[in-house]
Design a protein around this motif. Structure first.
Motif, PDB file in Angstrom:
ATOM      1  N   LEU A  17       0.957  -1.037  -0.024  1.00 49.66           N
ATOM      2  CA  LEU A  17      -0.022   0.214   0.099  1.00 49.66           C
ATOM      3  C   LEU A  17       0.929   1.307  -0.067  1.00 49.66           C
ATOM      4  O   LEU A  17       1.907   1.289   0.740  1.00 49.66           O
ATOM      5  N   ALA A  18       0.672   2.240  -0.991  1.00 54.22           N
ATOM      6  CA  ALA A  18       1.348   3.311  -0.749  1.00 54.22           C
ATOM      7  C   ALA A  18       0.014   4.352  -0.603  1.00 54.22           C
ATOM      8  O   ALA A  18      -0.938   4.569  -1.318  1.00 54.22           O
ATOM      9  N   ILE A  19       0.403   5.640   0.345  1.00 57.32           N
ATOM     10  CA  ILE A  19      -0.555   6.662   0.513  1.00 57.32           C
ATOM     11  C   ILE A  19       0.192   7.950   0.445  1.00 57.32           C
ATOM     12  O   ILE A  19       1.228   8.170   0.899  1.00 57.32           O
ATOM     13  N   ALA A  20      -0.465   8.970  -0.219  1.00 55.33           N
ATOM     14  CA  ALA A  20       0.286  10.181  -0.501  1.00 55.33           C
ATOM     15  C   ALA A  20      -0.690  11.235   0.051  1.00 55.33           C
ATOM     16  O   ALA A  20      -1.908  11.500  -0.306  1.00 55.33           O
ATOM     17  N   ASP A  21      -0.203  12.151   0.998  1.00 50.14           N
ATOM     18  CA  ASP A  21      -0.929  13.210   1.411  1.00 50.14           C
ATOM     19  C   ASP A  21      -2.304  13.031   1.991  1.00 50.14           C
ATOM     20  O   ASP A  21      -3.337  13.573   2.027  1.00 50.14           O
ATOM     21  N   ARG A  22      -2.449  11.629   2.561  1.00 48.75           N
ATOM     22  CA  ARG A  22      -4.009  11.162   2.994  1.00 48.75           C
ATOM     23  C   ARG A  22      -5.096  11.521   2.072  1.00 48.75           C
ATOM     24  O   ARG A  22      -6.113  11.443   2.130  1.00 48.75           O
ATOM     25  N   ALA A  40      -2.644  -2.266 -10.595  1.00 49.33           N
ATOM     26  CA  ALA A  40      -2.823  -1.686  -9.298  1.00 49.33           C
ATOM     27  C   ALA A  40      -3.921  -0.688  -9.744  1.00 49.33           C
ATOM     28  O   ALA A  40      -4.366  -0.223 -10.486  1.00 49.33           O
ATOM     29  N   VAL A  41      -4.566  -0.615  -8.447  1.00 47.72           N
ATOM     30  CA  VAL A  41      -5.569   0.590  -8.424  1.00 47.72           C
ATOM     31  C   VAL A  41      -5.222   1.841  -7.597  1.00 47.72           C
ATOM     32  O   VAL A  41      -4.464   1.753  -6.772  1.00 47.72           O
ATOM     33  N   ILE A  42      -5.548   3.055  -8.276  1.00 46.60           N
ATOM     34  CA  ILE A  42      -5.237   4.152  -7.720  1.00 46.60           C
ATOM     35  C   ILE A  42      -6.843   4.810  -7.108  1.00 46.60           C
ATOM     36  O   ILE A  42      -7.693   4.970  -8.086  1.00 46.60           O
ATOM     37  N   VAL A  43      -6.648   5.227  -5.971  1.00 50.12           N
ATOM     38  CA  VAL A  43      -7.869   5.735  -5.127  1.00 50.12           C
ATOM     39  C   VAL A  43      -7.693   7.151  -4.891  1.00 50.12           C
ATOM     40  O   VAL A  43      -6.721   7.431  -4.158  1.00 50.12           O
ATOM     41  N   HIS A  44      -8.563   8.117  -5.038  1.00 54.03           N
ATOM     42  CA  HIS A  44      -8.525   9.490  -4.968  1.00 54.03           C
ATOM     43  C   HIS A  44      -9.266   9.870  -3.639  1.00 54.03           C
ATOM     44  O   HIS A  44     -10.079   8.849  -3.084  1.00 54.03           O
ATOM     45  N   ALA A  45      -9.260  10.811  -2.998  1.00 53.13           N
ATOM     46  CA  ALA A  45      -9.679  11.344  -1.777  1.00 53.13           C
ATOM     47  C   ALA A  45     -11.378  10.507  -1.758  1.00 53.13           C
ATOM     48  O   ALA A  45     -12.099  11.075  -2.785  1.00 53.13           O
ATOM     49  N   SER A  46     -11.525   9.908  -0.857  1.00 55.63           N
ATOM     50  CA  SER A  46     -12.701   9.030  -0.398  1.00 55.63           C
ATOM     51  C   SER A  46     -12.856   8.481   0.433  1.00 55.63           C
ATOM     52  O   SER A  46     -11.782   8.428   1.578  1.00 55.63           O
ATOM     53  N   MET A  47     -14.095   7.746   1.133  1.00 54.09           N
ATOM     54  CA  MET A  47     -13.884   7.105   2.399  1.00 54.09           C
ATOM     55  C   MET A  47     -13.174   5.967   2.344  1.00 54.09           C
ATOM     56  O   MET A  47     -12.456   5.540   3.417  1.00 54.09           O
ATOM     57  N   LEU A  48     -12.709   5.340   1.189  1.00 52.64           N
ATOM     58  CA  LEU A  48     -11.898   4.276   0.978  1.00 52.64           C
ATOM     59  C   LEU A  48     -10.477   4.619   1.416  1.00 52.64           C
ATOM     60  O   LEU A  48      -9.700   3.819   2.153  1.00 52.64           O
ATOM     61  N   VAL A  53      -5.936   4.832   5.329  1.00 50.74           N
ATOM     62  CA  VAL A  53      -5.004   5.687   6.154  1.00 50.74           C
ATOM     63  C   VAL A  53      -5.285   4.999   7.457  1.00 50.74           C
ATOM     64  O   VAL A  53      -4.324   4.967   8.347  1.00 50.74           O
ATOM     65  N   ALA A  54      -6.502   4.715   7.947  1.00 48.87           N
ATOM     66  CA  ALA A  54      -6.662   4.125   9.268  1.00 48.87           C
ATOM     67  C   ALA A  54      -6.185   2.819   9.586  1.00 48.87           C
ATOM     68  O   ALA A  54      -5.440   2.433  10.584  1.00 48.87           O
ATOM     69  N   LEU A  55      -6.159   1.908   8.646  1.00 45.72           N
ATOM     70  CA  LEU A  55      -5.463   0.805   8.558  1.00 45.72           C
ATOM     71  C   LEU A  55      -3.922   0.917   8.760  1.00 45.72           C
ATOM     72  O   LEU A  55      -3.505   0.315   9.541  1.00 45.72           O
TER      73      LEU A  55
END
Length: 90
Positions: A17-22, A40-48, A53-55
């Motif tokens: 997992l890679a996260i950028a700037d929450r 890979a899937v890229i997910v933008h600002a969302s509840m997912l 981030v919480a995980l």
């Protein structure tokens, strides 16, 4: 760690997992190690992204700090969580 990076060791990390700037996350679509680079899937600002981030934060708190002065190769191989200086959990 270079440039203020921190690293922790955990016996269980469920996925790459890679996260950028929450605000954006990237994770593989496949669970097999050999196929991780293929899709890979890229997910933008969302509840997912919020959930990912919480995980990460839960895993970070449960993980052990990488011993200072020890390169990762000198430690028993286990999944490593890292956090750059530009984003720290919590």
């Amino acid at each position: 760690m270079a440039a203020g990076e921190q690293a922790r060791i955990s016996p269980q990390v469920p996925m790459k997992l890679a996260i950028a700037d929450r605000a954006c996350a990237m994770l593989p679509l496949s669970t097999t190690e050999s196929a991780h680079a293929d899709s890979a899937v890229i997910v933008h600002a969302s509840m997912l992204v919020d959930a990912l981030v919480a995980l990460f934060e839960v895993l970070w708190r449960a993980a052990l700090p990488l011993p200072s002065g020890s390169p990762p190769a000198a430690v028993t191989p286990r999944p490593i969580l890292s956090c750059s200086r530009c984003w720290r959990p919590g």
